[in-house]
Each structure stands twice: as C-alpha cells, then as structure tokens.
Scaffold this motif. Structure first.
Motif, PDB file in Angstrom:
ATOM      1  N   SER A  78       0.832  -1.210   0.000  1.00 50.78           N
ATOM      2  CA  SER A  78       0.000   0.000   0.000  1.00 50.78           C
ATOM      3  C   SER A  78       0.863   1.256   0.000  1.00 50.78           C
ATOM      4  CB  SER A  78      -0.912   0.016   1.232  1.00 50.78           C
ATOM      5  OG  SER A  78      -1.882  -1.004   1.188  1.00 50.78           O
ATOM      6  N   GLU A  79       1.917   1.258   0.801  1.00 53.01           N
ATOM      7  CA  GLU A  79       2.728   2.468   0.928  1.00 53.01           C
ATOM      8  C   GLU A  79       3.437   2.849  -0.375  1.00 53.01           C
ATOM      9  OE1 GLU A  79       5.112   3.090   4.338  1.00 53.01           O
ATOM     10  OE2 GLU A  79       3.479   2.700   5.744  1.00 53.01           O
ATOM     11  N   PRO A  80       4.144   1.922  -1.041  1.00 55.16           N
ATOM     12  CA  PRO A  80       4.762   2.333  -2.303  1.00 55.16           C
ATOM     13  C   PRO A  80       3.757   2.739  -3.371  1.00 55.16           C
ATOM     14  CG  PRO A  80       5.122  -0.014  -1.878  1.00 55.16           C
ATOM     15  CD  PRO A  80       4.592   0.585  -0.636  1.00 55.16           C
ATOM     16  N   MET A  81       2.579   2.117  -3.380  1.00 53.29           N
ATOM     17  CA  MET A  81       1.563   2.531  -4.356  1.00 53.29           C
ATOM     18  C   MET A  81       1.079   3.948  -4.063  1.00 53.29           C
ATOM     19  SD  MET A  81       1.434   0.104  -6.517  1.00 53.29           S
ATOM     20  CE  MET A  81      -0.045   0.408  -7.474  1.00 53.29           C
ATOM     21  N   ALA A  82       0.953   4.292  -2.785  1.00 53.24           N
ATOM     22  CA  ALA A  82       0.571   5.661  -2.428  1.00 53.24           C
ATOM     23  C   ALA A  82       1.660   6.645  -2.824  1.00 53.24           C
ATOM     24  CB  ALA A  82       0.293   5.738  -0.928  1.00 53.24           C
ATOM     25  N   ARG A  83       2.916   6.266  -2.649  1.00 54.08           N
ATOM     26  CA  ARG A  83       4.025   7.142  -3.041  1.00 54.08           C
ATOM     27  C   ARG A  83       4.032   7.385  -4.553  1.00 54.08           C
ATOM     28  NH1 ARG A  83       6.870   4.143   1.040  1.00 54.08           N
ATOM     29  NH2 ARG A  83       7.384   5.520   2.786  1.00 54.08           N
ATOM     30  N   ARG A  96      -6.073  -6.539  13.937  1.00 56.85           N
ATOM     31  CA  ARG A  96      -4.873  -5.990  14.579  1.00 56.85           C
ATOM     32  C   ARG A  96      -3.864  -5.449  13.577  1.00 56.85           C
ATOM     33  NH1 ARG A  96      -2.481 -10.326  18.541  1.00 56.85           N
ATOM     34  NH2 ARG A  96      -0.900  -8.691  18.767  1.00 56.85           N
ATOM     35  N   ASN A  97      -3.979  -5.835  12.303  1.00 58.65           N
ATOM     36  CA  ASN A  97      -3.057  -5.295  11.301  1.00 58.65           C
ATOM     37  C   ASN A  97      -3.304  -3.815  11.017  1.00 58.65           C
ATOM     38  OD1 ASN A  97      -1.772  -7.753  10.900  1.00 58.65           O
ATOM     39  ND2 ASN A  97      -3.062  -8.342   9.168  1.00 58.65           N
ATOM     40  N   ILE A  98      -4.544  -3.366  11.162  1.00 56.78           N
ATOM     41  CA  ILE A  98      -4.920  -2.034  10.707  1.00 56.78           C
ATOM     42  C   ILE A  98      -4.245  -0.911  11.505  1.00 56.78           C
ATOM     43  CG2 ILE A  98      -6.842  -0.463  10.297  1.00 56.78           C
ATOM     44  CD1 ILE A  98      -6.521  -2.851   8.302  1.00 56.78           C
ATOM     45  N   PRO A  99      -4.262  -0.931  12.852  1.00 56.62           N
ATOM     46  CA  PRO A  99      -3.555   0.146  13.557  1.00 56.62           C
ATOM     47  C   PRO A  99      -2.060   0.155  13.288  1.00 56.62           C
ATOM     48  CG  PRO A  99      -4.402  -1.500  15.114  1.00 56.62           C
ATOM     49  CD  PRO A  99      -5.011  -1.790  13.783  1.00 56.62           C
ATOM     50  N   VAL A 100      -1.463  -1.013  13.048  1.00 56.58           N
ATOM     51  CA  VAL A 100      -0.040  -1.078  12.696  1.00 56.58           C
ATOM     52  C   VAL A 100       0.188  -0.360  11.372  1.00 56.58           C
ATOM     53  CG1 VAL A 100       1.860  -2.628  12.091  1.00 56.58           C
ATOM     54  CG2 VAL A 100       0.304  -3.238  13.956  1.00 56.58           C
ATOM     55  N   ALA A 101      -0.657  -0.664  10.391  1.00 55.06           N
ATOM     56  CA  ALA A 101      -0.536  -0.041   9.072  1.00 55.06           C
ATOM     57  C   ALA A 101      -0.782   1.461   9.148  1.00 55.06           C
ATOM     58  CB  ALA A 101      -1.513  -0.698   8.098  1.00 55.06           C
ATOM     59  N   ARG A 102      -1.807   1.862   9.892  1.00 53.29           N
ATOM     60  CA  ARG A 102      -2.129   3.297  10.001  1.00 53.29           C
ATOM     61  C   ARG A 102      -0.980   4.076  10.627  1.00 53.29           C
ATOM     62  NH1 ARG A 102      -8.298   2.517  12.243  1.00 53.29           N
ATOM     63  NH2 ARG A 102      -9.347   2.384  10.203  1.00 53.29           N
ATOM     64  N   LEU A 103      -0.423   3.540  11.699  1.00 53.64           N
ATOM     65  CA  LEU A 103       0.658   4.232  12.391  1.00 53.64           C
ATOM     66  C   LEU A 103       1.876   4.388  11.481  1.00 53.64           C
ATOM     67  CD1 LEU A 103       1.884   5.482  14.923  1.00 53.64           C
ATOM     68  CD2 LEU A 103       2.553   3.174  15.659  1.00 53.64           C
ATOM     69  N   HIS A 104       2.227   3.313  10.761  1.00 52.39           N
ATOM     70  CA  HIS A 104       3.405   3.392   9.902  1.00 52.39           C
ATOM     71  C   HIS A 104       3.189   4.376   8.756  1.00 52.39           C
ATOM     72  CE1 HIS A 104       6.790   2.116   7.346  1.00 52.39           C
ATOM     73  NE2 HIS A 104       7.328   1.695   8.479  1.00 52.39           N
ATOM     74  N   ALA A 105       1.984   4.391   8.188  1.00 48.25           N
ATOM     75  CA  ALA A 105       1.685   5.340   7.119  1.00 48.25           C
ATOM     76  C   ALA A 105       1.759   6.775   7.635  1.00 48.25           C
ATOM     77  CB  ALA A 105       0.306   5.062   6.535  1.00 48.25           C
ATOM     78  N   GLU A 106       1.236   6.999   8.826  1.00 47.03           N
ATOM     79  CA  GLU A 106       1.277   8.339   9.429  1.00 47.03           C
ATOM     80  C   GLU A 106       2.723   8.769   9.653  1.00 47.03           C
ATOM     81  OE1 GLU A 106      -0.002  10.482  13.617  1.00 47.03           O
ATOM     82  OE2 GLU A 106      -1.203   8.787  12.903  1.00 47.03           O
ATOM     83  N   GLN A 107       3.540   7.869  10.164  1.00 51.38           N
ATOM     84  CA  GLN A 107       4.950   8.181  10.392  1.00 51.38           C
ATOM     85  C   GLN A 107       5.689   8.440   9.087  1.00 51.38           C
ATOM     86  OE1 GLN A 107       6.039   4.653  12.570  1.00 51.38           O
ATOM     87  NE2 GLN A 107       5.634   5.594  14.572  1.00 51.38           N
ATOM     88  N   GLY A 109       4.260   9.870   6.485  1.00 46.29           N
ATOM     89  CA  GLY A 109       3.657  11.015   5.818  1.00 46.29           C
ATOM     90  C   GLY A 109       2.757  10.647   4.655  1.00 46.29           C
ATOM     91  N   LEU A 110       2.125   9.478   4.737  1.00 49.90           N
ATOM     92  CA  LEU A 110       1.279   8.989   3.643  1.00 49.90           C
ATOM     93  C   LEU A 110      -0.187   8.941   4.069  1.00 49.90           C
ATOM     94  CD1 LEU A 110       3.564   6.047   2.471  1.00 49.90           C
ATOM     95  CD2 LEU A 110       3.204   8.224   1.276  1.00 49.90           C
ATOM     96  N   ALA A 111      -1.078   9.343   3.165  1.00 47.17           N
ATOM     97  CA  ALA A 111      -2.520   9.285   3.414  1.00 47.17           C
ATOM     98  C   ALA A 111      -3.073   8.023   2.752  1.00 47.17           C
ATOM     99  CB  ALA A 111      -3.206  10.524   2.870  1.00 47.17           C
ATOM    100  N   ILE A 112      -3.323   6.991   3.545  1.00 41.23           N
ATOM    101  CA  ILE A 112      -3.857   5.724   3.043  1.00 41.23           C
ATOM    102  C   ILE A 112      -5.100   5.379   3.847  1.00 41.23           C
ATOM    103  CG2 ILE A 112      -3.400   3.246   2.727  1.00 41.23           C
ATOM    104  CD1 ILE A 112      -0.413   3.968   2.510  1.00 41.23           C
ATOM    105  N   ASP A 113      -6.139   4.981   3.161  1.00 40.15           N
ATOM    106  CA  ASP A 113      -7.412   4.642   3.802  1.00 40.15           C
ATOM    107  C   ASP A 113      -7.383   3.169   4.206  1.00 40.15           C
ATOM    108  OD1 ASP A 113     -10.014   4.219   4.579  1.00 40.15           O
ATOM    109  OD2 ASP A 113     -10.917   4.813   2.678  1.00 40.15           O
ATOM    110  N   TYR A 114      -6.972   2.898   5.447  1.00 35.02           N
ATOM    111  CA  TYR A 114      -6.916   1.528   5.943  1.00 35.02           C
ATOM    112  C   TYR A 114      -8.203   1.168   6.666  1.00 35.02           C
ATOM    113  CZ  TYR A 114      -1.894   1.084   4.999  1.00 35.02           C
ATOM    114  OH  TYR A 114      -0.669   0.991   4.390  1.00 35.02           O
TER     115      TYR A 114
END
Length: 249
Positions: A78-83, A96-107, A109-114
């Motif tokens: 998801s992250e490279p596709m957003a980039r 439990r995967n979703i908060p991990v993904a959200r936090l990493h995207a936030e760190q 600087g990526l806006a991804i709808d998880y």
C-alpha cells in the motif's frame, strides 16, 4: 442477513493477528515478504503502468487511479503505491493489522485509507477500483471462487487485478512448508496449508469463472545463492503472480 463473510477463514485470520506487530521488522516473521517485496512491486508497477498507459518515470505516475490492496497487512504494498500517486484503500480481515498499518503510514507522511473488513463487504457496499492487488490471500480463504467473484465486482470495467499465490506440487511443499517454515524458520509452523495451495491452471479456471480475463502470469523465483527474488516467464513452480482484467473497459 448478508453472507459476505462466508469466504473468511477465522483460523487463517488468527494466524496473522498473532504476527501483526512484526509487519515492518525486516528480520521478523515477515522476512520472506520483505525479501520478495521489490520483486512483487516491480511486477505490479509494470502491469499497472502498461495497462493504464502511465509513464513510470513521472513523479506520481499513478495519480488518479484508485487502488485496493486486499489483505494489506502492515502496508508493504500500500505504501509504495501511495508514493506513486495512487489513491489507496488497504483492507484486512485481521483487525490488529490495521492500527499497525495506520501508524506506519502516518509516520511515513502517507494518506492511506486503511480499513478492517473484507472484499465481500466492500463489494456489497458498491465500492469500485481501477486496480485490485490480491497478493498471497487466495490460498488463505475458505471459498476461493466466491472470494474472486467479489474481487471481480470490485473492479471497474477495464480494471486490473493482480493476484499472487503458491503452486501446489511436491516442490512447493518442500520450499514453502518444509524450507520456509521448518528449516529457515522464516514463518511460524502452520502459516500455510499445502492443500489450500492453487495451481496456475486451477487459478486460471477460478479467474475465468469469476468473469475475469487472465492476460499474464509469471513466477517469483528465489535464488539461494544470490539471496534474492526475480521474475520468471517460465518457472511458476512455487510462487507465482497473475494479471487479469474485468472486460468492458
């Protein structure tokens, strides 16, 4: 009451729930995916660019494309596709995967709808995407045919689905079960069920049955000497990936 949850296998979801915190550790339980990810991404980017006529050299070549990453995990695709400019929705049945993904995207600087959910729920809600990434998921669901029908429904006419999975033969048992889980200890024992692996011929039948038109297939091949993955036009004996279109674009 809707039956959209029918393809979810709770036992499979539980396996990945237990490993959620390790998604971004390149030396942890998801080391195989980190190692394979550049190869996976190369295939995805090449197929999307070719299908939608995008220049890979542009700063954000996938601007304007809506991409769904099913079974997104911690967001390794998801992250490279957003980039690359895509509007990305990442969905996973393991909550439990979703908060991990959200936090990493936030760190990052990526806006991804998880979202915590399933392909079936999105299809039922009428969501539509230009691209569906369906990577290493189909071998974990209870009903592959029903799951792929939902994937079809999520694609806009002319949309592209990229689906990777593992072949079912003695070599894949040796490499993916014995090698990856028991010898190399890359994955916890029991992560994969060899009987749920899908041959390329079976996957093609499933894709066509879901109303999709397969257009490409390649293998992901591991080189133990170079300790790296590469794409192969001929060797689909263990890990492989396919591209298919929803007709009508």
């Amino acid at each position: 009451m809707s039956d959209w949850t029918d393809t979810v296998d709770p036992a499979e979801v539980a396996k990945f729930e237990a490993m959620a915190a390790e998604w971004w550790d390149p030396h942890g339980k998801f080391k195989p995916l980190h190692m394979m990810n550049p190869c996976r991404l190369e295939y995805v980017v090449a197929q999307v660019a070719a299908e939608f006529g995008r220049d890979r050299r542009a700063p954000r070549p996938f601007e304007g494309l809506r991409v769904l990453d099913i079974g997104c995990g911690g967001g390794l695709l998801s992250e490279p596709m957003a980039r690359l400019g895509a509007d990305v929705v990442g969905v996973d049945a393991a909550e439990r995967n979703i908060p991990v993904a959200r936090l990493h995207a936030e760190q990052s600087g990526l806006a991804i709808d998880y979202r915590h959910g399933t392909a079936e729920a999105l299809a039922e809600a009428g969501e539509a995407f230009d691209v569906v990434l369906n990577m290493e998921v189909v071998e974990h669901v209870a009903d592959p045919a029903g799951y792929l029908r939902a994937c079809h429904d999520l694609l806009r006419p002319g949309g592209l689905m990229i689906c990777s999975t593992i072949n079912r033969n003695p070599k894949s048992w040796l490499m993916a079960i014995v090698g990856a889980e028991r010898v190399m200890r890359w994955l916890p024992v029991g992560t994969h069920d060899w009987q749920k692996f899908i041959t390329p011929a079976e996957l093609e039948t499933l894709l066509r049955g879901a109303g999709l038109a397969p257009v490409d297939a390649k293998g992901f091949v591991f080189d133990p000497l170079g300790w790296s993955w590469s794409l192969s036009d001929r060797d689909l004996s263990v890990n492989y990936v396919t591209a298919s279109l929803r007709p009508g674009g």
